[in-house]
Design a protein around this motif. Sequence first.
Motif, PDB file in Angstrom:
ATOM      1  N   UNK A  32       0.843  -1.203   0.000  1.00 43.21           N
ATOM      2  CA  UNK A  32       0.000   0.000   0.000  1.00 43.21           C
ATOM      3  C   UNK A  32       0.880   1.255   0.000  1.00 43.21           C
ATOM      4  N   UNK A  33       0.445   2.273  -0.695  1.00 47.85           N
ATOM      5  CA  UNK A  33       1.182   3.547  -0.681  1.00 47.85           C
ATOM      6  C   UNK A  33       0.400   4.522   0.200  1.00 47.85           C
ATOM      7  N   UNK A  34       1.096   5.098   1.175  1.00 45.88           N
ATOM      8  CA  UNK A  34       0.432   5.984   2.144  1.00 45.88           C
ATOM      9  C   UNK A  34       1.149   7.335   2.157  1.00 45.88           C
ATOM     10  N   UNK A  35       0.374   8.378   2.031  1.00 49.39           N
ATOM     11  CA  UNK A  35       0.998   9.702   1.912  1.00 49.39           C
ATOM     12  C   UNK A  35       1.279  10.314   3.291  1.00 49.39           C
ATOM     13  N   UNK A  36       0.419  10.086   4.216  1.00 48.23           N
ATOM     14  CA  UNK A  36       0.495  10.754   5.505  1.00 48.23           C
ATOM     15  C   UNK A  36       1.289   9.924   6.525  1.00 48.23           C
ATOM     16  N   UNK A  79       6.906 -10.272   7.870  1.00 49.99           N
ATOM     17  CA  UNK A  79       7.831  -9.130   7.938  1.00 49.99           C
ATOM     18  C   UNK A  79       7.094  -7.897   7.462  1.00 49.99           C
ATOM     19  N   UNK A  80       7.324  -6.812   8.190  1.00 50.16           N
ATOM     20  CA  UNK A  80       6.668  -5.546   7.820  1.00 50.16           C
ATOM     21  C   UNK A  80       7.747  -4.484   7.661  1.00 50.16           C
ATOM     22  N   UNK A  81       7.727  -3.797   6.538  1.00 52.67           N
ATOM     23  CA  UNK A  81       8.684  -2.701   6.374  1.00 52.67           C
ATOM     24  C   UNK A  81       8.086  -1.591   5.506  1.00 52.67           C
ATOM     25  N   UNK A  82       8.720  -0.439   5.557  1.00 54.70           N
ATOM     26  CA  UNK A  82       8.238   0.679   4.729  1.00 54.70           C
ATOM     27  C   UNK A  82       9.401   1.206   3.899  1.00 54.70           C
ATOM     28  N   UNK A  83       9.056   1.808   2.783  1.00 53.40           N
ATOM     29  CA  UNK A  83      10.060   2.392   1.891  1.00 53.40           C
ATOM     30  C   UNK A  83       9.608   3.786   1.490  1.00 53.40           C
ATOM     31  N   UNK A  84      10.536   4.699   1.378  1.00 53.51           N
ATOM     32  CA  UNK A  84      10.119   6.017   0.879  1.00 53.51           C
ATOM     33  C   UNK A  84       9.793   5.943  -0.622  1.00 53.51           C
ATOM     34  N   UNK A  85       8.765   6.630  -1.029  1.00 53.23           N
ATOM     35  CA  UNK A  85       8.374   6.628  -2.447  1.00 53.23           C
ATOM     36  C   UNK A  85       8.668   8.019  -3.022  1.00 53.23           C
ATOM     37  N   UNK A  86       9.485   8.046  -4.076  1.00 55.96           N
ATOM     38  CA  UNK A  86       9.859   9.343  -4.650  1.00 55.96           C
ATOM     39  C   UNK A  86       8.835   9.842  -5.650  1.00 55.96           C
TER      40      UNK A  86
END
Lengths: 402, 115
Positions: free
Chosen positions: B67-71, B96-103
């Motif tokens: 999922x992509x989340x802006x906030x 496993x749960x991780x997040x990545x910055x989306x440019x």
Amino acid sequence: MKTIAGILFLAILALAGHRKSFVKLLPSRAGRFFFLTGTEFLLVGYLLGDSFLGVLDPATLERARPFLIVGLGWIGLLAGIQLEGKALRMFGRASYLWILLYGCFLLLFVSAGLHALLRVWFPADPHLGLAVSVLAVTALCTGQTSMALWMQQASKQKRPLGIVLQFVASINDVIAIVLFGVLIGFHQPAGGGFGLSLPPLEKLAFSLLLGTLMGLLLLMLFRARLGEADKVLIVIGLVLFGGGAAYLLGVSPLLIHLIAGAVLANFSLKSDETFHLLMRIERPLYLIFLMIAGAYLRIGAPLAVLLALAYVAIRALSQGAAGAMFLGRVFRDPAYPRAHALGWGLTSQAGIGAALAVHFHLWIAGPSPPLLLNMTFSVLLLAILFNEVLSPFGLAYVTKET
Amino acid sequence: MWALVYILNEDRYLTEVLEALLEIGVPGASILDSVGMLQFLSQEIPIFAGFRSILKGSKPYNKIILSVIRDQELLQQALATIDLTVGGIENGKRGILFTLPVEHLIGPGPETLGD
């Protein structure tokens, strides 16, 4: 105490060994014909047995019997759960007919050859028919480990041929389990065997009924939302119950659990989960089985080795002949000119074959098992070893492209 | 903007996780099937049940929730919600749960990204 220590030792060996086995023996190209398929643990068991180190002496093996019956149940459940109607329909009806005919002719050829051979050494033995039947039924079994290892290193184009080989092997394994269950129903070895002496048809009816009931019970229990640990406990409990009931009734634990697995596969939405649950301990369980089988092995006379070699030859010739007659119709591809000899791709006899060997030993075990039946067990185990060495060569021959 | 990636090992939690995410305001996610490396390698060599292992779909799939989340606040809330729903990711058995910055994001508008 020695029994517990012996079983713990086996469990540690199996847990350590299963990570190192099931691979190509040598990384080089020359090593492509040599695999570690777990079958080498037969030799480990032989060394641990009374013949050498004595870790697994007869008393320890006798006390390990309940574990073996439970193990057989586990294997039966695994074999049954793959019989999902949806998956079976992927192959045409004609394929089943040809595979069935292949199986019938293989049984016929092997029985005829073995009968002629064994009659020379055991002309008036009352167990001759049983020995021939057991060896013929187990000749149907094909170990799929070396097949999978071979196909893993082969080109992607060979995958369809590999799938057909695994399909034929799986169907034949199931037929072998059913026929072995029937054999147990019809023969009660004098002075040996386990369980009650029920009439054969009653034994078969009990097998069918018990298997179906166990499948339904499993189905009912798995409807609830359960964690993995709960499911493992349920399966262990049910296999213990089924194994005990099979022991008491003198029926095949492999057969009743095969039926239970098939019921679960066709009526449960969670059969995939159960399958993977069972698969988790497949390798260590198999290695423990092989080591115990190896410990039972007695090669007292060179005759056992000679007969095993003859059995391997008769089986391979029969596989070649029956395969040429029928299996060429299951798979046709001009790119594989030797596909008509598909039977030689099924040479390995481990897996279910080893489970049936242990099953046979449990069945005949007693104060004084007949010489020929003891010999049959040794011949079967030695043949499993020899066939495992031969198997990659058969696969290489069959899968050769133009 | 962040991409939230959750590789869920036990798919029985899938519906609950998705419902919980929807409840806190994550408006969309994609679900993908995946196979762990060890699962893949160990399933390739059958012993007793070769037929099932040769069939497509027989591998033990994990579910990847993407999922992509802006906030950022919503992202933190989503992480906590997932952890709570599956009963603790840290025990190692829930995935496993991780997040990545989306440019860059080309596609749906901000209203679909939880803004």
